[in-house]
Design an enzyme around this catalytic site. Sequence first.
Site, PDB file in Angstrom:
ATOM      1  N   LYS A  29      14.657   2.415   2.657  1.00  0.00           N
ATOM      2  CA  LYS A  29      16.025   2.007   2.332  1.00  0.00           C
ATOM      3  C   LYS A  29      16.313   0.571   2.774  1.00  0.00           C
ATOM      4  O   LYS A  29      16.832  -0.230   1.999  1.00  0.00           O
ATOM      5  CB  LYS A  29      17.002   2.989   2.983  1.00  0.00           C
ATOM      6  N   THR A  89      14.084  -1.744   3.488  1.00  0.00           N
ATOM      7  CA  THR A  89      13.190  -2.599   2.699  1.00  0.00           C
ATOM      8  C   THR A  89      13.802  -2.896   1.339  1.00  0.00           C
ATOM      9  O   THR A  89      13.777  -4.040   0.864  1.00  0.00           O
ATOM     10  CB  THR A  89      11.819  -1.914   2.537  1.00  0.00           C
ATOM     11  N   PHE A 129       4.760   3.031  -4.838  1.00  0.00           N
ATOM     12  CA  PHE A 129       3.482   3.155  -4.122  1.00  0.00           C
ATOM     13  C   PHE A 129       2.361   3.088  -5.153  1.00  0.00           C
ATOM     14  O   PHE A 129       2.525   3.532  -6.297  1.00  0.00           O
ATOM     15  CB  PHE A 129       3.410   4.480  -3.354  1.00  0.00           C
ATOM     16  N   TRP A 170       8.330  -4.231  -1.354  1.00  0.00           N
ATOM     17  CA  TRP A 170       7.446  -4.194  -0.180  1.00  0.00           C
ATOM     18  C   TRP A 170       6.222  -5.067  -0.434  1.00  0.00           C
ATOM     19  O   TRP A 170       5.797  -5.828   0.433  1.00  0.00           O
ATOM     20  CB  TRP A 170       7.021  -2.750   0.111  1.00  0.00           C
TER      21      TRP A 170
END
Length: 556
Positions: free
Chosen positions: A71, A73, A381, A409
Site C-alpha cells: 500500500k 509502495t 509480481f 516497486w
Amino acid sequence: MKTDIQIAQEAVMEPITEVAAKLDITADELELYGKYKAKISDEYMKRIEKNPDGKLILVTAINPTPAGEGKTTTSVGLGQAFGKLGKKAIIALREPSLGPCFGIKGGAAGGGYAQVVPMEDLNLHFTGDFHAITSANNLLAALLDNHIQQGNELGIDTRQVVWKRCLDMNDRVLRNIVVGLGNKLDGTVREDHFVITVASEIMAVLCLAADMEDLKKRLGRMVIAYNFAGEPVTAADLNAVGSMAALLKDALKPNLIQTLEHTPALVHGGPFANIAHGCNSVRATKTALKMADYCITEAGFGADLGAEKFFDIKCRMAGLKPDAVVLVATVRALKYNGGVAKADLNTENLDALKKGIVNLEKHIENLHKYKVPVVVTLNSFITDTEAEIAYVKQFCEDRNCEFAISEVWEKGGDGGIELAQKVLNTLETKKSDFEVLYDDSLSLKEKIEAVAREIYGADKVSYVGNASKQLQKLEDLGFGNMPVCMAKTQYSLSDDPTLLGRPENFEVTVREAYVSAGAGFVVVLTGAVMTMPGLPKQPAANNIDVNDEGVITGLF
C-alpha cells in the site's frame, strides 16, 4: 536483486530546500533537520491557508497477508507517476513505529523504487515526533501518580486509573505491571499498564488537532481516571496541559521529505489502524491539499480498518471529502485468501484466485457505500500470469471500478503511469458524493453494529464482560455522540484472524470500551487485539546492524 535499503542508500537526494522550492516554500519557512529533512513552519501554513484545495486521493488495500500488498509502495509510486505526467502532486503518509521496525514488519517507507527517503532516518528516530509523544504521555502518568502520592486532592480512585504509560517498542512484559512497590515514599501500589506509543491517545490527539489551540483543548479533555464518585478526571484537572503542549510544540509541525524521484512527501503522525484511527495528521493532509493539485494519502491496514476510520473519524472531524480511492491488491494475496499456502503462491491457480477474490469484492462494496469512486490496482509480481490478471481486471470492471496494473516497486514512477492515468480519468469523469457510514446521533451500540454489519459483514455483535456497562456509562457521561474507533485484527474482515476471504455467519465480540475524549472517539476492543504488541520468535532486530562508517544494514 537489491534490497529496499540498498536502493535507498544509493539514491541521490536533493537538498530538502530544493524540494521545498518547487512548492514555493522559502528557506525561512522551513525548520531544517539536517540536509534532507525539515519541518514546515506555522508561518508557511498560514500563508497558504487560502489556497484552493487540490484533489484528495486515498490509498487503501485488501486485508493484509504474509504475501504482502504494498500500500505505501503504491502511494509513493503513484505520487512519482503524477510527477512524470507533469502533475503537481504531494504524498501525505504516517511515520513508522519502532515496534514493527524491530519486530516483524521491518520499515514502512515504501519499497523498491517507490520509497520515501532518507529511509533509515524515517524508520528510526526521524525528527523526534514519537519521542515527544512518548515523553508527553509519560509526563502525564508521572503527574497523575505524584498527585495521588501528594494527598490526592482530586479524590482519584486508584482502582479506576485509565491512563497508561507508553513506549514505542513491542514489549509484551509491560502490558500488565505493578507500580509503587517499595516504601511509602515510592508511591501508591497499584496495577498499571503500558501501550505502544502509536496507541497512546496523545498520538491520536496530535494527528487530529487543527493547531496549538485545538491541541491544548484536546489534551485537556483526555480522561485519565475516575474519582470515588465515578466522575471522570481529566488532564486539565491535573493542570498538565501546558507542560505536555510544550513537549509537543515541534512535533505538531508536519515533516517534509522526498521520494526517490524527489516528489515531496509530508510524513507526520502514526497511529496504528488496528488499535487507533490509522491516519496521518489532519494538519499534514490539509496542508498538502493547499500545496499541490493532488494529495495522495493512505490509511493503515485493510480498508475495513484504515479506510473506515479515515472516512468515519478523520473526514468526519476535519471536514475532508475524498475525491477517489485506490484499492491495492495482489494476485498472490488473493490466492492466499483462497486457501493457497504462502510457499505455493508463485504457481498459477485460477480456482484459488476466484475463491479468494471475494475479499477484494467485499472491500469494493464497502468503499462504494461511502459514495467515492474506486480504482483497483494490482501490485505486480513477476509470477502473475496473464490469465490471472485478466480475471481480476474483468472482475473489477464488472463492479464499476477502473483497473490498472502497478509496477512501481520495479520501475518507480514509470511503473505507475497506467495507474495515475486511471486515477486522473476517474477524477475527471466520476463525482464523489462522499458521506459517512453512520450518524452522530446513533447510540454507541448502533454505531458499533453499523460497522460490524455493513463493513465487516457480521451477523451480530456480542458484548462480553463489562462491555455493555462500559458503553452505557460512556453515554451517561455525555460521550455517546462520538464516532467509534474499532480495535480489531487486521488479518480478517472478522475479529478472528484465521477467517480469510469473505467470512459469513459470524459474530463480532466486543470485550471492552473506553473513551478517548481528547481525540473525540470511543475505542471499542474486539476479539483478542492488543494495545502492546510482542516481538516474534525471530525479531527483525536480530538482523539490523551498523558498520564503522555508520551505514545501517538489515532494515527492509
